[in-house]
Design an enzyme around this catalytic site. Structure first.
Site, PDB file in Angstrom:
ATOM      1  N   THR A   1       0.832  -1.209   0.000  1.00  0.00           N
ATOM      2  CA  THR A   1       0.000   0.000   0.000  1.00  0.00           C
ATOM      3  C   THR A   1       0.865   1.257   0.000  1.00  0.00           C
ATOM      4  O   THR A   1       0.491   2.262  -0.600  1.00  0.00           O
ATOM      5  CB  THR A   1      -0.985   0.020   1.193  1.00  0.00           C
ATOM      6  OG1 THR A   1      -0.262  -0.276   2.385  1.00  0.00           O
ATOM      7  CG2 THR A   1      -2.086  -1.007   1.026  1.00  0.00           C
TER       8      THR A   1
ATOM      9  N   GLN B   1       1.332 -13.132  -1.143  1.00  0.00           N
ATOM     10  CA  GLN B   1      -0.040 -13.186  -1.648  1.00  0.00           C
ATOM     11  C   GLN B   1      -0.224 -12.126  -2.732  1.00  0.00           C
ATOM     12  O   GLN B   1      -1.280 -12.052  -3.342  1.00  0.00           O
ATOM     13  CB  GLN B   1      -1.020 -12.923  -0.503  1.00  0.00           C
ATOM     14  CG  GLN B   1      -0.963 -13.960   0.606  1.00  0.00           C
ATOM     15  CD  GLN B   1      -1.811 -13.551   1.804  1.00  0.00           C
ATOM     16  OE1 GLN B   1      -1.431 -12.717   2.611  1.00  0.00           O
ATOM     17  NE2 GLN B   1      -2.982 -14.144   1.918  1.00  0.00           N
TER      18      GLN B   1
ATOM     19  N   HIS C   1      -0.476 -16.298  -5.502  1.00  0.00           N
ATOM     20  CA  HIS C   1      -1.616 -15.911  -6.350  1.00  0.00           C
ATOM     21  C   HIS C   1      -1.187 -15.527  -7.760  1.00  0.00           C
ATOM     22  O   HIS C   1      -1.945 -14.868  -8.475  1.00  0.00           O
ATOM     23  CB  HIS C   1      -2.394 -14.766  -5.684  1.00  0.00           C
ATOM     24  CG  HIS C   1      -3.015 -15.170  -4.371  1.00  0.00           C
ATOM     25  ND1 HIS C   1      -3.362 -14.271  -3.390  1.00  0.00           N
ATOM     26  CD2 HIS C   1      -3.324 -16.393  -3.874  1.00  0.00           C
ATOM     27  CE1 HIS C   1      -3.872 -14.925  -2.342  1.00  0.00           C
ATOM     28  NE2 HIS C   1      -3.853 -16.210  -2.613  1.00  0.00           N
TER      29      HIS C   1
ATOM     30  N   CYS D   1      -2.756 -16.855 -22.154  1.00  0.00           N
ATOM     31  CA  CYS D   1      -3.886 -17.198 -23.012  1.00  0.00           C
ATOM     32  C   CYS D   1      -4.585 -18.418 -22.410  1.00  0.00           C
ATOM     33  O   CYS D   1      -3.945 -19.440 -22.167  1.00  0.00           O
ATOM     34  CB  CYS D   1      -3.424 -17.497 -24.432  1.00  0.00           C
ATOM     35  SG  CYS D   1      -4.766 -18.172 -25.453  1.00  0.00           S
TER      36      CYS D   1
ATOM     37  N   CYS E   1      -4.372 -21.418 -25.392  1.00  0.00           N
ATOM     38  CA  CYS E   1      -3.126 -22.088 -25.797  1.00  0.00           C
ATOM     39  C   CYS E   1      -2.029 -21.987 -24.753  1.00  0.00           C
ATOM     40  O   CYS E   1      -0.982 -22.623 -24.880  1.00  0.00           O
ATOM     41  CB  CYS E   1      -2.626 -21.535 -27.136  1.00  0.00           C
ATOM     42  SG  CYS E   1      -1.872 -19.899 -27.037  1.00  0.00           S
TER      43      CYS E   1
ATOM     44  N   CYS F   1      -3.654 -17.441 -31.135  1.00  0.00           N
ATOM     45  CA  CYS F   1      -4.774 -18.341 -31.426  1.00  0.00           C
ATOM     46  C   CYS F   1      -6.149 -17.695 -31.285  1.00  0.00           C
ATOM     47  O   CYS F   1      -7.165 -18.342 -31.556  1.00  0.00           O
ATOM     48  CB  CYS F   1      -4.698 -19.573 -30.513  1.00  0.00           C
ATOM     49  SG  CYS F   1      -5.262 -19.251 -28.832  1.00  0.00           S
TER      50      CYS F   1
ATOM     51  N   THR G   1      -0.591  -8.882   6.145  1.00  0.00           N
ATOM     52  CA  THR G   1      -1.615  -9.853   5.778  1.00  0.00           C
ATOM     53  C   THR G   1      -2.508 -10.100   6.990  1.00  0.00           C
ATOM     54  O   THR G   1      -2.024 -10.156   8.121  1.00  0.00           O
ATOM     55  CB  THR G   1      -0.995 -11.172   5.264  1.00  0.00           C
ATOM     56  OG1 THR G   1      -2.015 -12.178   5.212  1.00  0.00           O
ATOM     57  CG2 THR G   1       0.141 -11.662   6.143  1.00  0.00           C
TER      58      THR G   1
ATOM     59  N   ASN H   1       1.364  -5.980  11.082  1.00  0.00           N
ATOM     60  CA  ASN H   1       0.114  -5.700  10.373  1.00  0.00           C
ATOM     61  C   ASN H   1      -0.645  -4.594  11.087  1.00  0.00           C
ATOM     62  O   ASN H   1      -0.656  -4.534  12.316  1.00  0.00           O
ATOM     63  CB  ASN H   1      -0.755  -6.974  10.306  1.00  0.00           C
ATOM     64  CG  ASN H   1      -1.834  -6.878   9.254  1.00  0.00           C
ATOM     65  OD1 ASN H   1      -1.549  -6.543   8.109  1.00  0.00           O
ATOM     66  ND2 ASN H   1      -3.072  -7.144   9.621  1.00  0.00           N
TER      67      ASN H   1
ATOM     68  N   ILE I   1       4.430  -0.470   7.924  1.00  0.00           N
ATOM     69  CA  ILE I   1       5.325  -1.551   7.514  1.00  0.00           C
ATOM     70  C   ILE I   1       6.647  -1.035   6.949  1.00  0.00           C
ATOM     71  O   ILE I   1       7.707  -1.586   7.226  1.00  0.00           O
ATOM     72  CB  ILE I   1       4.605  -2.461   6.494  1.00  0.00           C
ATOM     73  CG1 ILE I   1       3.467  -3.185   7.219  1.00  0.00           C
ATOM     74  CG2 ILE I   1       5.561  -3.458   5.855  1.00  0.00           C
ATOM     75  CD1 ILE I   1       2.490  -3.864   6.293  1.00  0.00           C
TER      76      ILE I   1
HETATM   77 ZN    ZN Z   1      -3.595 -18.461 -27.442  1.00  0.00          ZN
END
Ligand code: ZN
Length: 245
Positions: free
Chosen positions: A16, A92, A112, A120, A123, A148, A186, A211, A229
């Protein structure tokens, strides 16, 4: 003498100060705009072009790719460079700021995924997010894969998708192995973050929580720090070689 093994789990709160909004905090993106959650829910994203259009627009407006690491990211990278500890960072966040601050990619486990890359969904081709955003700027609303024609999405774990099992098991191994575990920015309320704390604490690691808001693990932590932090973390990491066993 063996080096202390340090694991640092980071969440939205560490970024942040780099201008990246958090999601669920009091001023969080989803707290203020609950409808935004749809934009990162895979079922809506894959079936509704309007959701994709709004998702790309929001990504464009938040300028997350322009964000710069802050003093907390730099302190972690500095700790790695010092060689004083064996370090693993579990994040995260999808902003890539740990690597931008100088941490080698192999030391960062991105639970994450990353918003710096686009994948994509047909593909599997990966391309830089900035290329997709350049196409948005040039007038495309929902840029398809140039190989594709498939639907593109950022290489992040959306709601409705599973976490990468390899990343998850490496994170669990790091939590089990460490002698000091930091949980930074977190809330420790969601899986798998909370489970990682359990693993580390269960093996007797020193637990330090940094935190702004209380977390469910404050009572079992060895140290709880509420300071900003980007001020607290450089100090805490600077003290580390003295506190490690
Ligand atoms: Zn693709």
């Amino acid at each position: 003498m063996s080096r202390p093994i340090v694991a640092i789990l980071t969440g939205a709160g560490i970024s942040t100060d780099s201008g990246i909004p958090d999601y669920r905090g009091p001023r969080g993106l989803w707290t203020l705009h609950p409808e935004y959650e749809k934009l990162v829910t895979v079922g809506y994203y894959m079936t509704d072009p309007e959701i994709r259009r709004r998702s790309w627009q929001l990504r464009r407006q938040t300028h997350a790719l322009d964000a710069q690491p802050n003093a907390a990211h730099r302190a972690i990278a500095g700790l790695f460079r010092s060689g004083a500890v064996a370090l693993r960072v579990i994040t995260q966040n999808t902003d890539g700021l740990h690597q931008q601050a100088g941490l080698p990619a192999h030391t960062v486990l991105e639970l994450h995924g990353t918003s710096r890359t686009v994948i994509c969904t047909a593909c599997g081709a990966r391309t830089p997010t900035e290329d997709a955003l350049a196409r948005i700027d040039a007038g495309e609303q929902d840029p398809p894969c140039q190989e594709c024609g498939g639907i593109l999405k950022t290489d992040t774990v959306m709601f409705g998708e599973s976490l990468d099992q390899r990343v998850l098991s490496e994170a669990a191994a790091a939590a089990r192995a460490c002698t000091v575990f930091f949980a930074v920015g977190t809330s420790l309320q969601v899986y798998p973050a909370a489970g990682l704390v359990d693993l580390a604490a269960g093996r007797g690691a020193r637990l330090v929580i940094v935190n702004a808001e209380p977390t469910p693990y404050d009572a079992v932590a060895d140290e709880v720090v509420r300071e900003p932090i980007s001020e607290a973390l450089p100090r805490l990491l600077g003290e580390l070689p003295l506190t490690g066993d």
